[in-house]
Structure formats: structure tokens, C-alpha cells
Design a protein around this motif. Structure first.
Motif, PDB file in Angstrom:
ATOM      1  N   GLN A  57       0.836  -1.212   0.000  1.00  0.00           N
ATOM      2  CA  GLN A  57       0.000   0.000   0.000  1.00  0.00           C
ATOM      3  C   GLN A  57       0.868   1.258   0.000  1.00  0.00           C
ATOM      4  O   GLN A  57       0.559   2.248  -0.665  1.00  0.00           O
ATOM      5  N   VAL A  58       1.935   1.202   0.752  1.00  0.00           N
ATOM      6  CA  VAL A  58       2.830   2.361   0.849  1.00  0.00           C
ATOM      7  C   VAL A  58       3.462   2.618  -0.521  1.00  0.00           C
ATOM      8  O   VAL A  58       3.575   3.761  -0.978  1.00  0.00           O
ATOM      9  N   VAL A 101       4.156  -4.978  10.231  1.00  0.00           N
ATOM     10  CA  VAL A 101       4.330  -6.253   9.536  1.00  0.00           C
ATOM     11  C   VAL A 101       5.623  -6.245   8.731  1.00  0.00           C
ATOM     12  O   VAL A 101       6.501  -7.101   8.897  1.00  0.00           O
ATOM     13  N   VAL A 102       5.770  -5.239   7.869  1.00  0.00           N
ATOM     14  CA  VAL A 102       6.964  -5.158   7.027  1.00  0.00           C
ATOM     15  C   VAL A 102       8.192  -4.881   7.898  1.00  0.00           C
ATOM     16  O   VAL A 102       9.288  -5.397   7.641  1.00  0.00           O
ATOM     17  N   THR A 120      -2.446   8.795   4.231  1.00  0.00           N
ATOM     18  CA  THR A 120      -3.152   7.793   3.424  1.00  0.00           C
ATOM     19  C   THR A 120      -3.589   6.585   4.261  1.00  0.00           C
ATOM     20  O   THR A 120      -4.052   5.582   3.716  1.00  0.00           O
ATOM     21  N   GLU A 153      -6.662   1.912  11.138  1.00  0.00           N
ATOM     22  CA  GLU A 153      -5.239   1.787  11.484  1.00  0.00           C
ATOM     23  C   GLU A 153      -4.818   2.887  12.471  1.00  0.00           C
ATOM     24  O   GLU A 153      -3.912   2.696  13.270  1.00  0.00           O
ATOM     25  N   LYS A 174       8.647   4.787  24.739  1.00  0.00           N
ATOM     26  CA  LYS A 174       9.063   3.430  24.364  1.00  0.00           C
ATOM     27  C   LYS A 174      10.594   3.348  24.385  1.00  0.00           C
ATOM     28  O   LYS A 174      11.183   2.391  24.878  1.00  0.00           O
TER      29      LYS A 174
HETATM   30  N1  LIG Z   1       8.471  -5.275  16.776  1.00  0.00           N
HETATM   31  C1  LIG Z   1       7.701  -4.814  17.734  1.00  0.00           C
HETATM   32  O1  LIG Z   1       8.154  -4.372  18.788  1.00  0.00           O
HETATM   33  C2  LIG Z   1       6.210  -4.776  17.505  1.00  0.00           C
HETATM   34  C3  LIG Z   1       5.389  -4.040  18.375  1.00  0.00           C
HETATM   35  C4  LIG Z   1       4.029  -3.990  18.106  1.00  0.00           C
HETATM   36  C5  LIG Z   1       3.494  -4.646  17.015  1.00  0.00           C
HETATM   37  N2  LIG Z   1       4.325  -5.361  16.203  1.00  0.00           N
HETATM   38  C6  LIG Z   1       3.803  -6.033  15.015  1.00  0.00           C
HETATM   39  O2  LIG Z   1       3.331  -5.039  14.141  1.00  0.00           O
HETATM   40  C7  LIG Z   1       2.336  -5.606  13.291  1.00  0.00           C
HETATM   41  C8  LIG Z   1       1.199  -4.614  13.162  1.00  0.00           C
HETATM   42  O3  LIG Z   1       1.693  -3.429  12.618  1.00  0.00           O
HETATM   43  P1  LIG Z   1       0.738  -2.364  11.916  1.00  0.00           P
HETATM   44  O4  LIG Z   1      -0.418  -2.116  12.804  1.00  0.00           O
HETATM   45  O5  LIG Z   1       1.584  -1.232  11.491  1.00  0.00           O
HETATM   46  O6  LIG Z   1       0.138  -3.193  10.697  1.00  0.00           O
HETATM   47  P2  LIG Z   1       0.540  -3.347   9.151  1.00  0.00           P
HETATM   48  O7  LIG Z   1       1.995  -3.299   8.960  1.00  0.00           O
HETATM   49  O8  LIG Z   1      -0.185  -4.564   8.687  1.00  0.00           O
HETATM   50  O9  LIG Z   1      -0.123  -2.063   8.488  1.00  0.00           O
HETATM   51  C9  LIG Z   1      -1.507  -1.927   8.559  1.00  0.00           C
HETATM   52  C10 LIG Z   1      -2.129  -1.675   7.177  1.00  0.00           C
HETATM   53  O10 LIG Z   1      -1.812  -0.363   6.767  1.00  0.00           O
HETATM   54  C11 LIG Z   1      -1.244  -0.365   5.454  1.00  0.00           C
HETATM   55  N3  LIG Z   1      -0.329   0.770   5.439  1.00  0.00           N
HETATM   56  C12 LIG Z   1       0.853   0.918   6.045  1.00  0.00           C
HETATM   57  N4  LIG Z   1       1.300   2.162   5.938  1.00  0.00           N
HETATM   58  C13 LIG Z   1       0.362   2.850   5.217  1.00  0.00           C
HETATM   59  C14 LIG Z   1       0.239   4.178   4.778  1.00  0.00           C
HETATM   60  N5  LIG Z   1       1.138   5.102   5.117  1.00  0.00           N
HETATM   61  N6  LIG Z   1      -0.839   4.517   4.038  1.00  0.00           N
HETATM   62  C15 LIG Z   1      -1.787   3.586   3.738  1.00  0.00           C
HETATM   63  N7  LIG Z   1      -1.748   2.316   4.152  1.00  0.00           N
HETATM   64  C16 LIG Z   1      -0.672   1.959   4.890  1.00  0.00           C
HETATM   65  C17 LIG Z   1      -0.642  -1.738   5.300  1.00  0.00           C
HETATM   66  O11 LIG Z   1      -0.602  -2.116   3.945  1.00  0.00           O
HETATM   67  C18 LIG Z   1      -1.622  -2.604   6.086  1.00  0.00           C
HETATM   68  O12 LIG Z   1      -2.721  -2.931   5.267  1.00  0.00           O
HETATM   69  C19 LIG Z   1       1.952  -6.939  13.891  1.00  0.00           C
HETATM   70  O13 LIG Z   1       2.496  -7.970  13.109  1.00  0.00           O
HETATM   71  C20 LIG Z   1       2.615  -6.922  15.259  1.00  0.00           C
HETATM   72  O14 LIG Z   1       3.005  -8.216  15.680  1.00  0.00           O
HETATM   73  C21 LIG Z   1       5.663  -5.422  16.418  1.00  0.00           C
END
Ligand SMILES: NC(=O)c1ccc[n+]([C@@H]2O[C@H](COP(=O)([O-])OP(=O)(O)OC[C@H]3O[C@@H](n4cnc5c(N)ncnc54)[C@H](O)[C@@H]3O)[C@@H](O)[C@H]2O)c1
Length: 366
Positions: free
Chosen positions: A48-49, A110-111, A176, A181, A230
Motif C-alpha cells: 500500500q505504501v 508487519v513489514v 493515506t 489503522e 518506548k
Molecule cells: N516489533 C515490535 O516491537 C512490535 C510491536 C508492536 C506490534 N508489532 C507487530 O506489528 C504488526 C502490526 O503493525 P501495523 O499495525 O503497522 O500493521 P501493518 O503493517 O499490517 O499495516 C496496517 C495496514 O496499513 C497499510 N499501510 C501501512 N502504511 C500505510 C500508509 N502510510 N498509508 C496507507 N496504508 C498503509 C498496510 O498495507 C496494512 O494494510 C503486527 O504484526 C505486530 O506483531 C511489532
């Protein structure tokens, strides 16, 4: 606007800077130039990004790197798996890389988790940079060095701690982002307000009172403060042996819902939100904390979910809490609040009292 910068010092291991800007991605070059001497960068970017911001990203990075190779990761949690991990490793190893070739991961959690683990695993570690693009990634997942993927036996069970060289967040990406989210990130921000800085509640009120709910540039201060919290907690406890546990406020209840409900029924932000309400009830029950649940409930209209389907599975929810990684000597361990800004890790001896807390939580969100 000035660049807000916070330094994260991981004792004896590494130090890195977290930069926060609004609509100044081109400054990323200036920032990346310093530690990196490489003509080439590997970019791992969320689908998406890429769709919305491709030109902006490429022109900004082209100021630093002569060659950019990009891998587009399909959106969603399903990409955090072994097969996507394997494809990325193959892709990287087929590029003309050297040990100092940077991996720039652009996307949400996720990424970030997937790309971070790929960077950690290639040539025993390539330099990793995060460009978080969701609210959750800016305040949480890009900070602290947890990387990994999911497996059929559980979430995040394959992975490692691997610190990035730097994190560069540009709030313009949020323009976006889907509304849903935003609430995922909001839950983590409310968590920081509860465990460390109630001033965040005041900042959020100012945003919401002025209808700036989805106005990225106005969120810079709240994001910066959250990222700082954090950072401070992680810097003290990089390997999660002590204070980092406080970041689980609301999460033990939340994970139980996530695991018992069918996959995809609730978002992470929703279960953490409900989990924080349950943790406040538990703080009052176990610690006699006398907290007003309204500190959390006032944000309920921003969320749209129902826990009604969980009414018949309360014993399973409690059983699931026992399976949580945070269980100590077979007792459930909860992060509670003695008062706002005073978290306390509590080992539950009287599990039957959790039944009523679950009932009240499910009734509240039905
Ligand atoms: N490493 C860590 O410390 C830690 C902490 C918390 C969560 N997590 C992990 O993070 C994940 C969740 O992350 P998230 O909530 O960012 O979800 P995500 O990465 O799935 O993003 C959410 C959605 O937003 C879209 N997206 C991303 N950036 C966008 C943008 N700028 N404009 C439009 N769409 C955009 C993506 O395509 C996706 O559909 C989980 O897998 C969780 O386990 C990791």
C-alpha cells in the motif's frame, strides 16, 4: 518544521537515533548519508505504501543512493510468514550486496518485523533502517529491535532482537492511512499515557476537541512523546527482562481475546483497548487502585467492535492467559496500575476473580 530527534542508547551494544518529521522525507538522505557509505540500498516496502508514495520515496532515496532495488511485500499480517521470509532472503542474496549494503524497510509493523528479521539474517546482519508508515509503527514497532515472523504454532515465535541503525518517521505517510489503522496506534498511545505520562491524555484531548483526529502534522508531538517513552523503557531493558514488561499493559487480556476469537475478528488495537479496560478493573480489584475507568472509556466511541461472542468462552480466555509468555511459575502475571503512571507487575493468585473482570469487560463492549 524542526526535526524531532530522540536517541536510543542500547547499553554496550548500539546507539541509534529516531527522527520524526512532517513531509520532509528528502531529509532522509542527509540523515542516511552519515553512517552509510554505499552506492546501493535494498528497499523492502509495504504494497500500500508503494502504491501511494512510490515517487516520493524513490526521489528522496535517490539523493543518497545511485542504485535502489525494491521488494514489494503484500499488505497484511499474512506476509509475516516463512514463505515470504524465504522469498526475501532469496531476493536479497541475488542482489550485488556487500556487508555494508543498507536494508531500508518502509511500512507498518508487519513489514518492519519481517524486513528487520531478513536484515538480521543476511550475512549475519546487514545495516537496517526503519521508515515506519503507520501510527503503530511510529510509536511502537519500529523502536526496540524486536524482529520476527509468525508460525502455525504462534505469533512472532520465530525472530530475534536486532537493532536498526536508525529510524526515520515522516508523519506525512499517515495521510493515506485507514481510520481503523489510526485506532491501532491510538491504543498503544493510550497505553503510554497510562503507564508513564498522563500529559498525553491532555494532548489527545486537544487534538480531538479541534477535530484534528486524522491530521498527521498535528500528531507530531504525541508521536514524539510516545516514541520517547518506548525508547526510554527499551533503553533500560533491551532484552525484556524487567521494566519492558510494563509495555504489556492491557496486552495479556488482549492477547487472550486475539487467540480465542477467530483470526481477523478483532484488530490488535481493539483487543488492547478492551484489555486496558480489563486491566484497570483488575487494578481496582487486586491493588485497590481506585482508578476511574473513564480514562480509557472516553475513547470508546472511536472503536467499533463487540465482545459479545466471547460471553460463553470466559474459562477459555483465562486458560489462554495462563499460556501467555508472561506466565511465571504457572501463575498469570498482569501489568496493572497502582495509580496512573505507576505500573506494577502483579502475579495473580486468585484466578477465579478474573471471571468477573472478564464478565464486566464483555458487558461493557457488547
Ligand atoms: N516489533 C515490535 O516491537 C512490535 C510491536 C508492536 C506490534 N508489532 C507487530 O506489528 C504488526 C502490526 O503493525 P501495523 O499495525 O503497522 O500493521 P501493518 O503493517 O499490517 O499495516 C496496517 C495496514 O496499513 C497499510 N499501510 C501501512 N502504511 C500505510 C500508509 N502510510 N498509508 C496507507 N496504508 C498503509 C498496510 O498495507 C496494512 O494494510 C503486527 O504484526 C505486530 O506483531 C511489532
Amino acid at each position: 518544521m524542526d526535526i524531532r530527534s530522540t536517541t536510543l542508547r542500547i547499553t554496550n551494544e548500539s546507539t541509534y537515533t529516531i527522527q520524526l518529521v512532517h513531509n520532509e522525507l528528502e531529509k532522509v538522505s542527509e540523515y542516511f548519508l552519515e553512517p552509510i557509505v554505499s552506492e546501493r540500498a535494498l528497499v523492502i516496502v509495504d504494497e500500500q505504501v508503494h502504491l501511494y508514495h512510490r515517487d516520493w520515496i524513490e526521489s528522496s532515496l535517490a539523493k543518497t543512493f545511485r542504485y535502489l532495488s525494491s521488494y514489494i511485500v503484500p499488505s497484511g499480517e499474512k506476509s509475516k510468514n516463512l514463505s515470504q521470509f524465504g522469498s526475501l532472503l532469496h531476493w536479497i542474496l541475488e542482489q550485488p550486496i556487500e556487508r555494508n549494503t543498507p536494508v531500508i524497510v518502509i511500512g507498518g509493523g508487519v513489514v518492519g518485523d519481517l524486513g528487520g528479521f531478513v536484515a538480521a539474517s543476511t550475512l549475519r546482519g546487514l545495516p537496517l533502517f526503519h521508515i515506519p508508515t503507520t501510527l503503530l509503527a511510529m510509536v511502537d514497532s519500529s523502536i526496540g529491535g524486536k524482529t520476527g515472523i509468525n508460525h502455525s504454532t504462534g505469533k512472532n515465535v520465530i525472530g530475534s532482537f536486532y537493532q536498526p541503525v536508525g529510524v526515520f518517521a515522516d508523519t506525512h505517510f499517515l495521510s493515506t492511512l485507514d481510520k481503523k489503522e489510526w485506532t491501532n496506534g491510538l491504543s498503544e498511545i493510550l497505553k503510554y499515557a497510562c503507564i508513564q505520562d498522563q500529559g498525553i491524555f491532555t494532548s489527545l484531548k486537544a487534538l480531538f476537541d479541534h477535530n484534528l483526529d486524522y491530521e498527521p502534522s498535528k500528531w507530531v508531538d504525541v508521536i514524539h512523546r510516545s516514541a520517547q517513552i518506548k525508547t526510554e523503557i527499551v533503553a533500560e531493558d533491551a532484552l525484556e527482562k524487567g521494566r519492558r514488561e510494563y509495555l504489556n499493559f492491557g496486552h495479556t487480556f488482549g492477547h487472550a481475546i486475539e487467540n480465542i476469537a477467530d483470526y481477523g475478528t478483532f484488530s490488535h488495537g481493539e483487543v488492547v483497548f478492551a484489555g486496558m479496560y480489563a486491566a484497570i478493573l483488575a487494578s481496582n480489584e487486586f491493588l485497590n487502585a481506585q482508578l476511574d475507568p473513564n480514562i480509557i472509556l472516553q475513547y470508546a466511541p472511536r472503536y467499533d467492535f463487540s465482545l459479545a461472542s466471547l460471553r460463553s468462552v470466559i474459562p477459555d480466555l483465562i486458560q489462554q492467559m495462563r499460556r501467555d509468555k508472561k506466565v511465571q511459575q504457572s501463575h498469570i502475571r498482569l501489568v496493572l496500575l497502582q495509580s496512573i503512571e505507576a505500573p506494577f507487575a502483579y502475579t495473580v493468585q486468585e484466578e477465579d476473580r478474573l471471571t468477573d473482570i472478564w464478565k464486566q469487560t464483555i458487558d461493557m463492549f457488547s
